[in-house]
Design a protein around this motif. Structure first.
Motif, PDB file in Angstrom:
ATOM      1  N   GLY A   1     -33.909   8.207  -7.452  1.00  0.00           N
ATOM      2  CA  GLY A   1     -33.972   6.847  -7.968  1.00  0.00           C
ATOM      3  C   GLY A   1     -33.703   5.844  -6.864  1.00  0.00           C
ATOM      4  O   GLY A   1     -33.344   6.203  -5.738  1.00  0.00           O
TER       5      GLY A   1
ATOM      6  N   SER B   1     -31.946   1.862  -5.866  1.00  0.00           N
ATOM      7  CA  SER B   1     -30.939   0.871  -6.212  1.00  0.00           C
ATOM      8  C   SER B   1     -31.588  -0.511  -6.281  1.00  0.00           C
ATOM      9  O   SER B   1     -32.811  -0.641  -6.274  1.00  0.00           O
ATOM     10  CB  SER B   1     -29.839   0.930  -5.159  1.00  0.00           C
ATOM     11  OG  SER B   1     -28.767   0.096  -5.503  1.00  0.00           O
TER      12      SER B   1
ATOM     13  N   ASN C   1     -30.703  -3.664 -12.481  1.00  0.00           N
ATOM     14  CA  ASN C   1     -31.854  -3.146 -11.741  1.00  0.00           C
ATOM     15  C   ASN C   1     -33.114  -3.195 -12.614  1.00  0.00           C
ATOM     16  O   ASN C   1     -33.162  -2.527 -13.647  1.00  0.00           O
ATOM     17  CB  ASN C   1     -31.536  -1.693 -11.341  1.00  0.00           C
ATOM     18  CG  ASN C   1     -32.514  -1.137 -10.327  1.00  0.00           C
ATOM     19  OD1 ASN C   1     -33.566  -1.717 -10.069  1.00  0.00           O
ATOM     20  ND2 ASN C   1     -32.157   0.001  -9.755  1.00  0.00           N
TER      21      ASN C   1
ATOM     22  N   LEU D   1     -35.670  -1.620 -13.124  1.00  0.00           N
ATOM     23  CA  LEU D   1     -36.262  -0.348 -12.727  1.00  0.00           C
ATOM     24  C   LEU D   1     -37.602  -0.094 -13.426  1.00  0.00           C
ATOM     25  O   LEU D   1     -38.547   0.414 -12.807  1.00  0.00           O
ATOM     26  CB  LEU D   1     -35.270   0.791 -13.037  1.00  0.00           C
ATOM     27  CG  LEU D   1     -35.470   2.095 -12.263  1.00  0.00           C
ATOM     28  CD1 LEU D   1     -35.534   1.862 -10.753  1.00  0.00           C
ATOM     29  CD2 LEU D   1     -34.319   3.054 -12.569  1.00  0.00           C
TER      30      LEU D   1
ATOM     31  N   SER E   1     -28.064   4.294 -10.760  1.00  0.00           N
ATOM     32  CA  SER E   1     -29.516   4.460 -10.618  1.00  0.00           C
ATOM     33  C   SER E   1     -29.880   5.070  -9.258  1.00  0.00           C
ATOM     34  O   SER E   1     -30.988   5.561  -9.058  1.00  0.00           O
ATOM     35  CB  SER E   1     -30.254   3.132 -10.857  1.00  0.00           C
ATOM     36  OG  SER E   1     -29.729   2.098 -10.069  1.00  0.00           O
TER      37      SER E   1
END
Lengths: 357, 357
Positions: free
Chosen positions: A154, A156, A162, A164, A255
């Motif tokens: 993953g 950051s 985040n 993501l 993460s």
């Protein structure tokens, strides 16, 4: 000990929702040029922007500069695709700025950039180097490269939250635009960087490979962006010892899952806590809240600080913050506005290693 | 304290008899690129030449580097017209290499170069700067500018025997090619630099003017080339205090007549003796014999050395010489040959402030 910083840009940082650059594109393009002026001169000089978020979180360049004012190390900055002029000296390896990863090619001539960087890395006389980076949007390109390599790691973010899913959607589009499936570049890391990466990755990977070739120990100073580069080196068959040195802020980010990833890539991991927790200075509080986290070599140079010197680093950090218009209680809005920043409450200028959110 | 070094080239260095460049033109073009690698890394890295004369006299960059290993100062290198790649970081002010002074124009767009350098100089946050230079052929262009300004000052040489008549003949031809009489540029110093000077002069004069404008104290670190720049500044109406810091080797050169010239230009003069006299090391003996004398900021940084530290500087100088292939007894010819130099017994690579002989 020499610290090498690769500074560059990718238009990926301009993608809406990926970073605040949609609201303040000039800021993203300017941040690496300003970061390296902060490293060289202690504050921006030629650059018209000061990379400080409206909440009072300065670019990690402020931390790296603070360490530089306490610890003795050589610093060499490499132009790895700057998009704006800078008053700071840079090594010229003819690296162009990066394109949007959603274009078919994100880094034109990634292999040629890698080769020039490798020659430069091999030319260094040092026993030991730390290589850092500053490139807004860099965690998205890191996710792109990791995905193209088939690595499950993953990434950051420089934001407390985040984004993501947004990054994953961009990477999916990026791979499609390059006609690649996930893991398609398992044996072609420069293909991965060329298709869905950024020019700083090609430069850092090349410098690291060249330095290792010539017997220099290499530490990658940064967070999940350096994980992507370590993965690229491993997929390129580099078997030399590799270390990653990052901050406690990245290491604490679930993460990132940094420890397991470093294990899998056979990388040593050094995590340094600058001791910001419990301090009253707004900038230290912002770092503890998960802003910025890492970048501009921050984790790398923090690993060079002896325990007894960390208090001095924090003192110097406050002094650097003051130069950037941040008092202990917050941003001096007048000064921040004058910096071409601060007017836009959504802008996130804390670009760096994990600089693109 | 920040030391700024402007590194550039002029094709004037290739004129037969002006310098050994006629025999080794690549060496002259490469020397500034190699000099700044020595400052940054302690030895040439990317550059294929090592600026050491066959007699064992290294470029003054070796002395400046030795001081840097003892005294704490910031160093920022500006590309003031480099002709060859370098592995060293440089500030990019878009300064082109200089043409032969016997062409109608020696420095294209000298005023634009000056303006860009002035902006850079004004951007510096330092209280005090020392500005040095490295440009082979630079004492000939200095004589050109002094003559065009109507200044009677003489110039020094990096050779024990100063080929002054040859330089005067070149300057006469150069003025004719630009349709100028001596003293014709009394009120137009940038016209003088553009017609018969070199790009390093335009850059250093601009940096100095900008720094002075913004309240920074300026010391010009060098010999008679810095006299030409001080004269250009005075003719441009700059009335701020100016200092020149040079070596005892230039100060002892009767062709320079430095003290009287500095008086006339209202410049403070600091002369520093590195204490090479009576030492057994061949390189120190060559400096005492009048080779090299000055350049690459040597006199400027020597002025920063406390009395008690000069022995340490000499020790470091010997260490730097060893890295360049010079033992205490002379050049290691094998190593020197491998450096792309040393094979030509006439080549004089000790280019620098007074670098063009």
């Amino acid at each position: 000990m020499r610290v090498i910083l690769a500074a560059g840009t990718t238009e990926t940082a301009l993608i809406d929702g990926i970073s605040a650059a949609g609201a303040a594109p000039e800021l993203m393009a300017q941040t690496p040029s300003a970061d390296i002026e902060i490293l060289e001169y202690g504050r921006p000089t030629v650059s018209p922007v000061t990379p400080v978020s409206p909440t009072g979180c300065p670019t990690p360049a402020a931390v790296t500069r603070a360490v530089r004012e306490v610890v003795d190390f050589d610093l060499t900055v490499v132009d790895a695709g700057l998009a704006r002029p800078t008053g700071s000296p840079t090594v010229d390896l003819s690296v162009p700025a990066g394109a949007d990863v959603r274009e078919p090619t994100a880094v034109p001539d990634a292999s040629a950039v890698f080769e020039r960087a490798r020659e430069f890395g091999a030319s260094l006389p040092d026993d030991e180097v730390v290589v850092g980076e500053t490139v807004p949007g860099g965690t998205t390109t890191a996710l792109g490269v990791l995905t193209a390599l088939g690595e499950p790691a993953g990434v950051s973010s420089s934001l407390p939250e985040n984004p993501l899913e947004r990054k994953e959607a961009v990477v999916e589009t990026a791979l499609e635009a390059s006609d690649l499936a996930p893991a398609a570049c398992e044996d072609d890391p420069l293909g991965a960087i060329g298709a869905v990466g950024d020019p700083v990755q090609a430069t850092v990977a090349g410098i690291a490979a060249g330095a290792l070739d010539s017997g220099t120990d290499v530490t990658l100073g940064g967070g999940t962006q350096m994980v992507a580069i370590a993965a690229a080196l491993r997929h390129a068959g580099v078997e030399d010892p590799l270390s990653i040195a990052t901050t406690s802020f990245v290491a604490e980010d679930p993460s990132a899952d940094l420890e397991a990833t470093c294990d899998r890539l056979d990388c040593d991991l050094t995590v340094t806590d600058p001791g910001f927790r419990g301090r009253e200075h707004v900038s230290m509080q912002r770092y503890c809240a998960g802003e910025a986290k890492e970048g501009v070599g921050m984790g790398g140079v923090l690993s060079l600080v002896d325990d007894g010197e960390m208090a001095a680093v924090r003192d110097r950090f406050e002094a650097v913050c003051a130069r950037l218009g941040i008092g202990a209680d917050g941003v001096d809005l007048e000064s921040a506005a004058g910096s071409g920043h601060g007017a836009d409450a959504d802008a996130d200028a804390t670009a760096g290693a994990d600089g693109g959110p």
